[in-house]
Write an enzyme that holds these catalytic residues in place. Structure first.
Site, PDB file in Angstrom:
ATOM      1  N   TYR A  81       0.841  -1.205   0.000  1.00 30.99           N
ATOM      2  CA  TYR A  81       0.000   0.000   0.000  1.00 30.99           C
ATOM      3  C   TYR A  81       0.876   1.255   0.000  1.00 30.99           C
ATOM      4  CZ  TYR A  81      -3.709   3.219   1.531  1.00 30.99           C
ATOM      5  OH  TYR A  81      -4.610   4.268   1.624  1.00 30.99           O
ATOM      6  N   LYS A  85       1.072   4.233  -2.814  1.00 29.88           N
ATOM      7  CA  LYS A  85       0.743   5.635  -2.506  1.00 29.88           C
ATOM      8  C   LYS A  85       1.958   6.547  -2.723  1.00 29.88           C
ATOM      9  CE  LYS A  85      -3.625   5.123  -1.552  1.00 29.88           C
ATOM     10  NZ  LYS A  85      -4.665   5.784  -2.360  1.00 29.88           N
ATOM     11  N   ILE A 126      -8.436   7.933   8.614  1.00 27.16           N
ATOM     12  CA  ILE A 126      -9.767   8.539   8.515  1.00 27.16           C
ATOM     13  C   ILE A 126     -10.811   7.442   8.751  1.00 27.16           C
ATOM     14  CG2 ILE A 126     -11.288   9.935   7.052  1.00 27.16           C
ATOM     15  CD1 ILE A 126      -8.507  11.255   7.550  1.00 27.16           C
TER      16      ILE A 126
HETATM   17  N1  LIG Z   1      -9.485   5.790   5.288  1.00 20.95           N
HETATM   18  C1  LIG Z   1      -8.230   6.131   5.498  1.00 20.95           C
HETATM   19  O1  LIG Z   1      -7.727   6.129   6.643  1.00 20.95           O
HETATM   20  C2  LIG Z   1      -7.367   6.553   4.341  1.00 20.95           C
HETATM   21  C3  LIG Z   1      -6.113   7.098   4.640  1.00 20.95           C
HETATM   22  C4  LIG Z   1      -5.298   7.521   3.599  1.00 20.95           C
HETATM   23  C5  LIG Z   1      -5.733   7.405   2.292  1.00 20.95           C
HETATM   24  N2  LIG Z   1      -6.955   6.855   2.034  1.00 20.95           N
HETATM   25  C6  LIG Z   1      -7.337   6.752   0.635  1.00 20.95           C
HETATM   26  O2  LIG Z   1      -8.571   7.413   0.460  1.00 20.95           O
HETATM   27  C7  LIG Z   1      -9.231   6.875  -0.693  1.00 20.95           C
HETATM   28  C8  LIG Z   1     -10.675   6.604  -0.339  1.00 20.95           C
HETATM   29  O3  LIG Z   1     -10.711   5.521   0.585  1.00 20.95           O
HETATM   30  P1  LIG Z   1     -11.778   5.391   1.759  1.00 20.95           P
HETATM   31  O4  LIG Z   1     -11.058   5.539   3.022  1.00 20.95           O
HETATM   32  O5  LIG Z   1     -12.950   6.271   1.467  1.00 20.95           O
HETATM   33  O6  LIG Z   1     -12.129   3.860   1.656  1.00 20.95           O
HETATM   34  P2  LIG Z   1     -13.355   3.119   0.979  1.00 20.95           P
HETATM   35  O7  LIG Z   1     -12.998   1.684   1.026  1.00 20.95           O
HETATM   36  O8  LIG Z   1     -14.616   3.576   1.599  1.00 20.95           O
HETATM   37  O9  LIG Z   1     -13.337   3.670  -0.521  1.00 20.95           O
HETATM   38  C9  LIG Z   1     -12.564   3.118  -1.535  1.00 20.95           C
HETATM   39  C10 LIG Z   1     -13.436   3.036  -2.769  1.00 20.95           C
HETATM   40  O10 LIG Z   1     -12.636   2.559  -3.859  1.00 20.95           O
HETATM   41  C11 LIG Z   1     -13.506   1.782  -4.675  1.00 20.95           C
HETATM   42  N3  LIG Z   1     -12.759   0.873  -5.549  1.00 20.95           N
HETATM   43  C12 LIG Z   1     -11.966  -0.172  -5.193  1.00 20.95           C
HETATM   44  N4  LIG Z   1     -11.510  -0.798  -6.298  1.00 20.95           N
HETATM   45  C13 LIG Z   1     -12.018  -0.125  -7.375  1.00 20.95           C
HETATM   46  C14 LIG Z   1     -11.910  -0.286  -8.783  1.00 20.95           C
HETATM   47  N5  LIG Z   1     -11.185  -1.264  -9.334  1.00 20.95           N
HETATM   48  N6  LIG Z   1     -12.577   0.590  -9.576  1.00 20.95           N
HETATM   49  C15 LIG Z   1     -13.329   1.588  -9.044  1.00 20.95           C
HETATM   50  N7  LIG Z   1     -13.467   1.785  -7.716  1.00 20.95           N
HETATM   51  C16 LIG Z   1     -12.816   0.937  -6.899  1.00 20.95           C
HETATM   52  C17 LIG Z   1     -14.361   1.013  -3.664  1.00 20.95           C
HETATM   53  O11 LIG Z   1     -15.541   0.538  -4.289  1.00 20.95           O
HETATM   54  C18 LIG Z   1     -14.627   2.076  -2.613  1.00 20.95           C
HETATM   55  O12 LIG Z   1     -15.808   2.780  -2.903  1.00 20.95           O
HETATM   56  C19 LIG Z   1      -8.424   5.636  -1.093  1.00 20.95           C
HETATM   57  O13 LIG Z   1      -7.595   5.960  -2.179  1.00 20.95           O
HETATM   58  C20 LIG Z   1      -7.594   5.352   0.146  1.00 20.95           C
HETATM   59  O14 LIG Z   1      -6.416   4.650  -0.164  1.00 20.95           O
HETATM   60  C21 LIG Z   1      -7.778   6.444   3.024  1.00 20.95           C
END
Ligand SMILES: NC(=O)c1ccc[n+]([C@@H]2O[C@H](COP(=O)([O-])OP(=O)(O)OC[C@H]3O[C@@H](n4cnc5c(N)ncnc54)[C@H](O)[C@@H]3O)[C@@H](O)[C@H]2O)c1
Length: 205
Positions: free
Chosen positions: A113, A117, A146
């Site tokens: 991961y 990133k 988050i």
């Molecule tokens: N939640 C955290 O703590 C956190 C921290 C840092 C970064 N992020 C990043 O934030 C972004 C949003 O994540 P989140 O926390 O809302 O999690 P989440 O799991 O709710 O959202 C991720 C989304 O990506 C979609 N997805 C996965 N594979 C896919 C594909 N092949 N095509 C289209 N969509 C696809 C999923 O359906 C989901 O809706 C991500 O890039 C994640 O890496 C999250």
């Protein structure tokens, strides 16, 4: 819930499939008679695991969604945007990639991961450098931890440990990241190019 549903269009796509991405951008262009001009690359997957237990399948999945997906969607989006002429000095559009502080600090149990990133951060800067003079700003946001479905399954013990280390003592809320994304998409951030904005509550400063 979005107001004025006739002004919005929700479409599903698999970001790892170029033809699917092209289908969605074309459908949006057809519906609104112009290509979309703002893009947020937020699709992502996280599987936490010790490095020595990581598998090739997990490697492929995370690279494909987190890195290849960001690349493909941005490329298809920008190609469509460049088909339109613009006035001198006018901004054509803006892209915000959702990276992660993992791509900066490399926490344990996140080798793949973190690598994807880190790739998104480097991609953002390189793409931003190429696209700025075409009127397209590309920036990224680095969220910390988050509270979303992605973190919902993380062991409670680990979440508590995290909160104890976080200066605000809590996880972030999705809307606290969204505020920064909206700013980076807007003209209020007109001099921001290739920036990596951390939204962490102070962890990993
Ligand atoms: N939640 C955290 O703590 C956190 C921290 C840092 C970064 N992020 C990043 O934030 C972004 C949003 O994540 P989140 O926390 O809302 O999690 P989440 O799991 O709710 O959202 C991720 C989304 O990506 C979609 N997805 C996965 N594979 C896919 C594909 N092949 N095509 C289209 N969509 C696809 C999923 O359906 C989901 O809706 C991500 O890039 C994640 O890496 C999250």
């Amino acid at each position: 819930m979005l107001k004025d549903p006739e002004h919005h269009l929700a479409l599903q796509m698999d970001v790892t499939q170029q033809s699917d991405v092209e289908r969605v951008i074309a459908a949006s262009r057809d519906r609104f008679e112009r290509p979309p001009n703002l893009l947020v690359n937020s699709a992502g997957v996280l599987r936490m695991s010790p490095f020595l237990d990581e598998t090739e399948a997990c490697l492929d999945t995370m690279i494909n969604v987190n890195l290849k997906g960001t690349f493909l969607v941005t490329q298809v989006f920008i190609k469509a945007l460049l088909e339109r002429n613009r006035g001198a000095g006018e901004e054509r559009g803006a892209v915000v990639n959702i990276a992660s502080t993992s791509g900066k600090v490399g926490p344990p149990l996140m080798t793949i991961y973190a690598a994807t990133k880190g790739g998104v951060i480097a991609f953002t800067k390189s793409c931003a450098a190429e696209m700025a003079n075409k009127g397209i700003r590309v920036n990224c946001v680095l969220p910390g931890a988050i509270a979303t479905p992605m973190t919902a399954d993380i062991e409670e013990r680990l979440v508590k440990e995290f909160c104890n280390r976080n200066p605000l003592g809590r996880l972030g809320k999705p809307e606290e990241v969204a505020e920064v994304v909206v700013f980076l998409l807007s003209r209020r951030s007109s001099y921001m190019v290739g920036a990596c904005v951390e939204v962490t509550g102070g962890t990993d400063m």
